[in-house]
Design a protein around this motif. Structure first.
Motif, mmCIF file in Angstrom:
data_model
loop_
_atom_site.group_PDB
_atom_site.id
_atom_site.type_symbol
_atom_site.label_atom_id
_atom_site.label_comp_id
_atom_site.label_asym_id
_atom_site.label_seq_id
_atom_site.Cartn_x
_atom_site.Cartn_y
_atom_site.Cartn_z
ATOM 1 N N ASN A 5 -2.555 -15.923 96.701
ATOM 2 C CA ASN A 5 -3.499 -15.374 95.731
ATOM 3 C C ASN A 5 -3.702 -16.306 94.544
ATOM 4 N N CYS A 6 -3.072 -17.492 94.605
ATOM 5 C CA CYS A 6 -3.205 -18.431 93.502
ATOM 6 C C CYS A 6 -4.571 -19.097 93.554
ATOM 7 N N ILE A 7 -5.295 -19.022 92.457
ATOM 8 C CA ILE A 7 -6.570 -19.730 92.416
ATOM 9 C C ILE A 7 -6.320 -21.147 91.915
ATOM 10 N N ILE A 8 -5.301 -21.283 91.066
ATOM 11 C CA ILE A 8 -4.862 -22.611 90.637
ATOM 12 C C ILE A 8 -3.351 -22.676 90.797
ATOM 13 N N GLU A 9 -2.890 -23.755 91.393
ATOM 14 C CA GLU A 9 -1.462 -23.918 91.584
ATOM 15 C C GLU A 9 -1.049 -25.259 90.996
ATOM 16 N N VAL A 30 -1.945 -19.494 88.825
ATOM 17 C CA VAL A 30 -2.902 -18.597 88.190
ATOM 18 C C VAL A 30 -3.438 -17.651 89.248
ATOM 19 N N GLN A 31 -3.225 -16.362 89.028
ATOM 20 C CA GLN A 31 -3.623 -15.362 90.022
ATOM 21 C C GLN A 31 -5.131 -15.130 89.964
ATOM 22 N N ARG A 32 -5.686 -14.828 91.103
ATOM 23 C CA ARG A 32 -7.114 -14.536 91.171
ATOM 24 C C ARG A 32 -7.440 -13.290 90.331
ATOM 25 N N GLY A 33 -8.418 -13.405 89.462
ATOM 26 C CA GLY A 33 -8.882 -12.239 88.714
ATOM 27 C C GLY A 33 -8.161 -11.966 87.411
ATOM 28 N N PHE A 196 -14.137 -12.492 87.146
ATOM 29 C CA PHE A 196 -13.742 -13.866 87.400
ATOM 30 C C PHE A 196 -12.381 -14.129 86.778
ATOM 31 N N THR A 197 -11.820 -15.275 87.100
ATOM 32 C CA THR A 197 -10.521 -15.650 86.562
ATOM 33 C C THR A 197 -10.748 -16.480 85.307
ATOM 34 N N ILE A 198 -9.958 -16.206 84.282
ATOM 35 C CA ILE A 198 -10.116 -16.971 83.047
ATOM 36 C C ILE A 198 -8.821 -17.695 82.716
ATOM 37 N N ILE A 199 -8.941 -18.963 82.391
ATOM 38 C CA ILE A 199 -7.812 -19.701 81.831
ATOM 39 C C ILE A 199 -8.215 -20.112 80.440
ATOM 40 N N MET A 200 -7.375 -19.789 79.480
ATOM 41 C CA MET A 200 -7.793 -19.940 78.095
ATOM 42 C C MET A 200 -6.681 -20.630 77.320
ATOM 43 N N ALA A 201 -7.071 -21.541 76.443
ATOM 44 C CA ALA A 201 -6.098 -22.110 75.508
ATOM 45 C C ALA A 201 -6.492 -21.606 74.139
ATOM 46 N N THR A 202 -5.576 -21.042 73.409
ATOM 47 C CA THR A 202 -5.944 -20.539 72.082
ATOM 48 C C THR A 202 -4.761 -20.552 71.132
ATOM 49 N N HIS A 203 -5.094 -20.562 69.853
ATOM 50 C CA HIS A 203 -4.089 -20.417 68.794
ATOM 51 C C HIS A 203 -4.177 -19.034 68.185
#
Lengths: 259, 379
Positions: A5-9, A30-33, A196-203
């Motif tokens: 289920n990993c969209i990104i490994e 990173v899991q899907r969704g 959708f899947t979100i990958i986020m970098a934030t402070h």
């Protein structure tokens, strides 16, 4: 089969700039969704990790698999297919300054070469509506827009091809609190509508708490914690206690009834 | 992995069935998303508009696995931008069509005016005027800065001047030498062939001396420097505009004209005559080498004849052209650099305009010099 289920490994990833080691043996799935947030102090390599997931930089060691296949050794068509399924919101928007707002959003659609111009027009207007930009602004150039509008239009462009994977680099940096709250709820509604899947970098803790399903904490060159906000704040680490349990952190967490 | 993608991305299919009650219906199945549609978008659009001609048709969209706005727009356009009379749709997809119903139309582009040739001409004239005024203002500013510096000598930006001197002068020596040498060789070779016909070998010194020292040396150097240093000055100022560095300087109370433009103009004004001298010298060396091979004129003889053939005023004229051209190039480059707006298109356009204008102006300056000093140094 959680692994599939990993969209990104990410496996055994090392990053090095000259003699400066940024990441040591990082593994992440990173899991899907889900919405995964990368946090860490300045210089902890959040953006570097994200750029490696996008294939903009190559790690010194280790592999990054996106949609189950390694980023390297792909032919042109495979790379294009992968790119069409990813959307990126850059920190400063990165709108093409030579193109109008309309053309900025239409560009990825035109590049597909399967859509006719009228359909593109309808889609662009839909996207603009989705990010709450009035059509009067469609023919403006990016230089004429305010920072908040640039961010929203950049989000519309990132969403142009309805990606399965969305990267957000500091989505609320440079926005005032009201705007950033609006931006967060915008992303939230869009995610519920278009899964959708979100990958986020934030402070920004508010953004982090409002959006993330899981949080990955980068510190001391490693991934020190990975889990829901609740799980992460119970991890003992200097950075985590500073970041989440400082005065501001406590307030945010209390407001969101996590503490 | 691939099979998983295929499974979740089975593309959209239209199926026409007639129910038990005899009513025709179209069932839409599969994934109605942009990625799933891919190349099949056109055939499906054609199929849709064919079905849409029958208003009594029941549209059943409840079998659709996933639908995004591209899919919704495709269906919507197939229906002729309206909702069909009988539509069955799942509530989560209903929202997409609701949004389409209230969709905004883009503002129409302004239609071109019939007087456009006059408008274009007028705009060009105004632009030229604007540039002239801008250049005069810039020059005036520089004069004021020089006056200010005369009162405050400690404020003279030595470091910037020396950096620019190095960049525009010392670093240009290689390319000007190469081009100068080759031009000298070519000129000497072609002239010596002609002179041999008349047996007038000795006049190679006059031809080379006058043409290189008075005309070719300064022009070659100026054109090369305009292309090399002029473009870099424009681009530098342009990028500083894009990255807001110019604004940062203003807020710190550091005037652009004093710290950015004046050093460039002074440095290029100093460097250009030296580059001209260098280019002329190398071009003469090139010419001399060929004269020795082709005509058998030794370099000692060549050098001893040179002062008699070419009056020294030609050298001063060449150096004077160098100073004027150098300052003009720097001024024009800075003028165009400051006009750049903060977008990439404007940066490219500004740099091109700057180089083209500098080279044109250099040639105009040369023509003016030729007219004014027509009776100087020629006998």
């Amino acid at each position: 089969m959680p692994k599939n289920n990993c969209i990104i490994e990410v496996e055994g990833l090392y990053t090095q700039f000259g003699n400066h080691v940024v990441h040591e043996n990082i593994g992440l799935c990173v899991q899907r969704g889900e919405v995964l947030t990368l946090v860490g102090g300045s210089g902890s390599g959040k953006t570097a990790l994200m750029r490696q997931m996008l294939g903009l930089e190559t790690p010194a060691q280790g592999t990054v698999k996106v949609f189950g296949e390694p980023l390297r050794d792909r032919n042109r068509q495979q790379i294009q297919n992968m790119r069409n399924r990813c959307g990126v919101l850059f920190q400063k928007g990165a709108l093409f300054s030579a193109l109008s707002v309309y053309d900025n959003i239409a560009l990825p659609m035109r590049e597909l070469r399967t859509l006719d111009e009228e359909m593109i027009r309808d889609l662009v207007m839909l996207k603009l509506e989705m990010v709450e930009i009035a059509p009067v602004h469609a023919n403006k150039m990016p230089a004429e827009l305010s920072g908040g509008m640039i961010k929203r239009i950049a989000l519309a462009r990132a969403m142009a091809l309805n990606p399965e994977l969305l990267f957000l680099d500091e989505p609320t940096a440079g926005l005032d609190p009201e705007l950033s709250e609006g931006f967060v709820s915008l992303i939230k509604t869009m995610q519920s509508e278009l899964t959708f899947t979100i990958i986020m970098a934030t402070h920004d803790l508010d953004t982090l708490v409002a959006l993330s399903d899981r949080v990955a904490v980068l510190a001391d060159k490693r991934l020190v914690a990975l889990g829901t906000v609740r799980e992460v704040i119970n991890t003992k680490h200097a950075f985590i206690s500073n970041f989440f349990c400082g005065v501001r952190g406590r307030k945010t967490l209390e407001n969101n009834s996590i503490l | 992995m691939m099979s998983e993608i295929q499974g979740s991305n089975s593309p959209m299919v239209l199926r026409r069935v007639t129910g038990a009650d005899g009513i025709p219906r179209v069932i839409v199945e599969g994934n109605c998303t942009l990625t799933a549609l891919g190349e099949r978008i056109r055939p499906i659009a054609a199929e849709l508009s064919e079905y849409a001609t029958a208003p009594e048709l029941r549209w059943d969209l409840t079998q659709i696995a996933r639908m995004d706005d591209a899919g919704a727009v495709l269906l919507w356009r197939g229906w002729g931008n309206q909702r069909p009379r009988y539509l069955f749709v799942r509530p989560e997809h209903e929202r997409l069509f609701d949004r389409l119903e209230e969709t905004w139309t883009p503002p129409s582009e302004a239609t071109p005016d019939r007087l456009w040739p006059i408008m274009v001409l007028g705009k060009a004239v105004f632009l030229l005027w604007e540039h002239l005024v801008g250049l005069v203002i810039l020059m005036g500013q520089l004069v004021l800065e020089i006056k200010y510096l005369a009162g405050h000598p400690s404020r003279i930006p030595w470091r910037e001047i020396s950096a620019n001197l190095y960049r525009t002068g010392a670093q240009a020596l290689g390319i000007t030498a190469l081009v100068g040498f080759l031009i000298g060789v070519v000129l000497s070779y072609l002239s010596s062939r002609q002179l041999q016909i008349f047996g007038a070998h000795i006049f190679i010194v006059n031809i080379l001396g006058i043409s290189v020292i008075r005309e070719l040396g300064p022009m070659l150097a100026a054109i090369l420097v305009a292309g090399r240093s002029g473009s870099s000055m424009t681009a530098q100022l342009g990028v500083m505009r894009v990255t807001e560095e110019l604004d940062a300087l203003t807020v710190m109370g550091i005037p652009h004209s004093l710290r950015l433009i004046l050093p460039k103009v002074i440095a290029l004004g100093l460097a250009m005559p030296l580059v001209v001298l260098w280019t002329s010298a190398v071009a003469l060396i090139g010419g001399m080498t060929v004269a020795e091979f082709q005509l058998g004129l030794g370099y000692k003889f060549f050098l001893s004849r040179l002062p008699d053939a070419v009056a020294v005023s030609n050298l001063w004229l060449g150096l004077g052209k160098g100073i004027v051209c150098g300052m003009a190039i720097a001024l024009i480059s800075c003028h165009f650099g400051l006009r750049i707006k903060s977008n990439t298109e404007s940066l490219g356009e500004g740099t091109t305009n700057s180089v083209v204008t500098s080279i044109t102006v250099v040639i105009i300056i040369d023509a003016i010099f030729a007219v004014i000093f027509s009776d100087v140094g020629l006998r």
